[in-house]
Every structure is written in C-alpha cells, then in structure tokens.
Design an enzyme around this catalytic site. Structure first.
Site, PDB file in Angstrom:
ATOM      1  N   ASP A 114      13.010  28.305 -34.844  1.00 47.78           N
ATOM      2  CA  ASP A 114      14.193  27.776 -34.169  1.00 47.78           C
ATOM      3  C   ASP A 114      15.187  28.892 -33.898  1.00 47.78           C
ATOM      4  O   ASP A 114      15.779  29.443 -34.822  1.00 47.78           O
ATOM      5  CB  ASP A 114      14.857  26.710 -35.056  1.00 47.78           C
ATOM      6  CG  ASP A 114      16.087  26.114 -34.366  1.00 47.78           C
ATOM      7  OD1 ASP A 114      15.903  25.224 -33.524  1.00 47.78           O
ATOM      8  OD2 ASP A 114      17.213  26.567 -34.650  1.00 47.78           O
TER       9      ASP A 114
ATOM     10  N   TYR B 235      22.156  33.017 -30.778  1.00 46.89           N
ATOM     11  CA  TYR B 235      21.815  33.789 -31.987  1.00 46.89           C
ATOM     12  C   TYR B 235      21.517  35.254 -31.655  1.00 46.89           C
ATOM     13  O   TYR B 235      21.400  36.088 -32.543  1.00 46.89           O
ATOM     14  CB  TYR B 235      20.602  33.187 -32.721  1.00 46.89           C
ATOM     15  CG  TYR B 235      20.748  31.746 -33.149  1.00 46.89           C
ATOM     16  CD1 TYR B 235      21.963  31.079 -33.096  1.00 46.89           C
ATOM     17  CD2 TYR B 235      19.644  31.031 -33.621  1.00 46.89           C
ATOM     18  CE1 TYR B 235      22.075  29.744 -33.477  1.00 46.89           C
ATOM     19  CE2 TYR B 235      19.746  29.705 -34.010  1.00 46.89           C
ATOM     20  CZ  TYR B 235      20.966  29.065 -33.933  1.00 46.89           C
ATOM     21  OH  TYR B 235      21.061  27.745 -34.316  1.00 46.89           O
TER      22      TYR B 235
ATOM     23  N   LYS C 144      17.900  27.311 -27.334  1.00 47.26           N
ATOM     24  CA  LYS C 144      19.005  26.395 -26.983  1.00 47.26           C
ATOM     25  C   LYS C 144      19.922  27.013 -25.935  1.00 47.26           C
ATOM     26  O   LYS C 144      20.093  28.227 -25.870  1.00 47.26           O
ATOM     27  CB  LYS C 144      19.838  26.060 -28.237  1.00 47.26           C
ATOM     28  CG  LYS C 144      19.014  25.706 -29.454  1.00 47.26           C
ATOM     29  CD  LYS C 144      19.839  25.219 -30.621  1.00 47.26           C
ATOM     30  CE  LYS C 144      19.019  25.173 -31.898  1.00 47.26           C
ATOM     31  NZ  LYS C 144      18.919  26.450 -32.604  1.00 47.26           N
TER      32      LYS C 144
ATOM     33  N   HIS D 275      22.728  23.058 -26.883  1.00 51.05           N
ATOM     34  CA  HIS D 275      23.137  23.433 -28.241  1.00 51.05           C
ATOM     35  C   HIS D 275      24.273  22.560 -28.786  1.00 51.05           C
ATOM     36  O   HIS D 275      24.256  22.166 -29.951  1.00 51.05           O
ATOM     37  CB  HIS D 275      23.539  24.917 -28.229  1.00 51.05           C
ATOM     38  CG  HIS D 275      23.426  25.593 -29.553  1.00 51.05           C
ATOM     39  ND1 HIS D 275      23.143  26.927 -29.668  1.00 51.05           N
ATOM     40  CD2 HIS D 275      23.569  25.149 -30.819  1.00 51.05           C
ATOM     41  CE1 HIS D 275      23.105  27.255 -30.956  1.00 51.05           C
ATOM     42  NE2 HIS D 275      23.367  26.195 -31.667  1.00 51.05           N
TER      43      HIS D 275
ATOM     44  N   ILE E 144      14.508  22.889 -40.720  1.00 52.03           N
ATOM     45  CA  ILE E 144      14.376  24.310 -40.342  1.00 52.03           C
ATOM     46  C   ILE E 144      15.206  25.211 -41.257  1.00 52.03           C
ATOM     47  O   ILE E 144      16.192  25.825 -40.825  1.00 52.03           O
ATOM     48  CB  ILE E 144      14.768  24.518 -38.857  1.00 52.03           C
ATOM     49  CG1 ILE E 144      16.071  23.755 -38.513  1.00 52.03           C
ATOM     50  CG2 ILE E 144      13.639  24.080 -37.934  1.00 52.03           C
ATOM     51  CD1 ILE E 144      16.640  24.124 -37.141  1.00 52.03           C
TER      52      ILE E 144
END
Ligand code: NAD
Length: 280
Positions: A51, A56, A81, A114, A234
């Site tokens: 994920d 990120y 996302k 997101h 996750i």
C-alpha cells in the site's frame, strides 16, 4: 467473503470479482531510498500486497522492490492513491499517469481517492476519472479512503458506481462500527490503516495480556484481531524482522473472550489521524 488462497495467505474477494490479499505492507513514512529493499523483504516474507500513495513519495521504490523480488507482477497487488490536490477529472487522470510511471507498471491493482477533501468539493469528478481508469483496465479495482457515510452516499448517488474498498483508520481504540455496517450493506470491503495505532497500542495492557496468552507479540495479536473480522489490514514497518512477524498471523485464533476484551477498548474519541471532514 473470505477465501483461503493458500494456507498462509488469505485473500478477500472484492465486489468487482478481484481478489485482494488480506494482509499487506503499508509504506507511509518509509523513506524513499529504503523502500525498494523494504518491499523486497516483505515479498520474500510472503506479502503479496503493498500500500503506497502519491503523497508518500516512495512509489518508485515500491515498483523497484517488487521487480527486484523476482515475483511476477500479476502476483503482487499494488495499491496507490490520488492526492487531494489532484482531484477533478483531468487532474486525476494526469496524476494517475504519473503514479504509473513512478511505479514502473502499466496497471495498478487498486487506485484510491486518498481523502474526500470535502472543502474542495471535487471528489465526484475525481471518482468519475477513476471509473474511466477502471474501464480502461489501468486500475483493476477502484475505491476510496477516509470517506465517511455522507461522502460514500454522494459518489454512489451521483455516479451509480460503488467503491470496492474504503481504506479507513481502524484499530482497537477506534473501531468504526457504524461506518463498517454501512460498508457491509453496500458490499464495500473495509481496509484498516494505522492498524497498530501507529505503534501506540503495542504496550496496551489488554493487548499485552492477550498476546502473552497465545505466545504471540502484541503486533500479531492486533493484526489477528483485524484478520478475524475479515478486514483487509496493512501494518507498516521498515524493519525486516517486524515485517515478517506481522505476517505470521495465520496459524492462531483469538477466542470470544479476547474479541470481547478488545471490543471494549473502542473509544469514539480514539482517532489518531486527521478527521476526514476537515483534512485536505
Ligand atoms: P501502523 O499502525 O501500521 O504502525 C506502524 C508503526 O508500528 C511502525 O512505525 C512501528 O513503529 C510500529 N511497529 C510495526 N510493527 C511492529 C512490530 N512488529 N513490533 C513493534 N513495533 C511495530 O501505522 P501506519 O503506518 O500509520 O499505518 C499503516 C499503513 O496504513 C501506512 O503505512 C499506510 O500504508 C496506510 N495509511 C493510510 C492512510 C490513509 O489516509 N489512507 C493513513 C495512514 C496510514
């Protein structure tokens, strides 16, 4: 619906027919330059789901680690996302292309919005873009993250397309029972982020007691609690030993007493991350 694809690797069937591994690796806050080796270690430990997110800033490392593992692309479930600043139809399509490029893949298994970012009020158009990406086969499945009932009702009402997943904060201190009940009625799979409460729940005495009873670690007890409830989960770690530990959760069960003790930890004020109403 829970399927046991392999004894040690259960999967959940999404409402569009795709199969998603029940336990995956989260890579939020994994540094970009460490991500490839972390992802490779996870795949070697048995994970088949990763994920990530544009936000990120480590999608390239996810792709690199997946390729370095030697496991075939089609056996690895990759989620990424859409950032809030890329909401809107055209912006979402452009952002998706960039994510694919960074990942070095020609499709993702799951693409999520997101955050609803309701103040921007552009998540409906973003959702229409995701619908198109799924029609094109470039996002095999499409879903959302951090959507509350009102946001879910709106995208379903305005587009007729139900997300297959809603990825939300969910851990023993914040169990989201009302939202999960809504999901169940719509066939939406609940995916739990910050399952360990960002690590803060690992020292909780109730969790420690349950873990000790089963000869397991607190992280394993909490992840097992998610697995028992047919959630997708996750957990994040960048440490190969903990990554392996967090996946060794398919050979024991929590009993009714354990489940009730954890159910009692739920706290309406237990949210640790941002509130979706005001974030983004
Ligand atoms: P988490 O609850 O998974 O906790 C991670 C922390 O717990 C680690 O940094 C580590 O300190 C500790 N930890 C992990 N395994 C351990 C072990 N076995 N022993 C001891 N300590 C251990 O927190 P998270 O990273 O916030 O959430 C997991 C994933 O969920 C993220 O990486 C990301 O992929 C996803 N996420 C999504 C959203 C969203 O808005 N959609 C938000 C937050 C996180």
């Amino acid at each position: 619906m829970l399927q046991t694809a392999a004894v040690s690797r259960p999967a959940i069937t999404l409402s569009d027919g795709q199969s998603m591994p029940q336990v995956g690796l989260g890579v939020w806050q994994t540094p970009a330059d460490a991500t490839a080796s972390v992802v490779k270690a996870a795949i070697e430990a048995g994970y088949r789901s990763i994920d990530t997110a544009a936000a990120y800033e480590n999608e390239a490392g996810v792709g690199e680690g997946a390729r370095a593992s030697g496991v075939a692309r089609e056996e690895i479930f990759i989620t990424t996302k859409l950032r809030s600043r890329d909401h809107g139809y055209d912006a979402a399509l452009r952002a998706f292309d960039k994510s694919l490029k960074r990942l070095g893949v020609d499709y993702v298994d799951l693409f999520l919005i997101h955050w609803p970012a309701p103040r921007q009020d552009r998540y409906i158009d973003a959702w229409r873009a995701l619908v198109r990406l799924q029609e094109e086969g470039r996002a095999r499945s499409i879903g959302v993250s951090n959507f509350m009932v009102e946001h879910l009702r709106r995208i379903i009402g305005e587009t007729g397309v139900i997300p297959v997943v809603n990825q939300i904060e969910l851990h023993p201190k914040f169990q989201q029972t009302d939202l999960r009940a809504f999901h169940a009625g719509q066939g939406i799979v609940t995916e739990a982020w910050s399952p360990l409460g960002q690590g803060a729940l690992l020292k909780h005495p109730v969790i420690a007691r349950i873990a000790a009873r089963h000869g397991r670690t607190p992280a394993q007890a909490i992840i097992r609690w998610h697995v028992e409830q047919r959630l997708v989960v996750i957990p994040k770690s960048a440490n190969p030993e903990r990554i392996a530990e967090n996946f060794e959760v398919f050979d024991f069960r929590l009993d009714d007493e354990d489940m009730s003790a954890i159910a009692a930890l739920d706290d309406p004020m237990g949210r640790m991350g941002p509130d979706p109403i005001s974030f983004g």
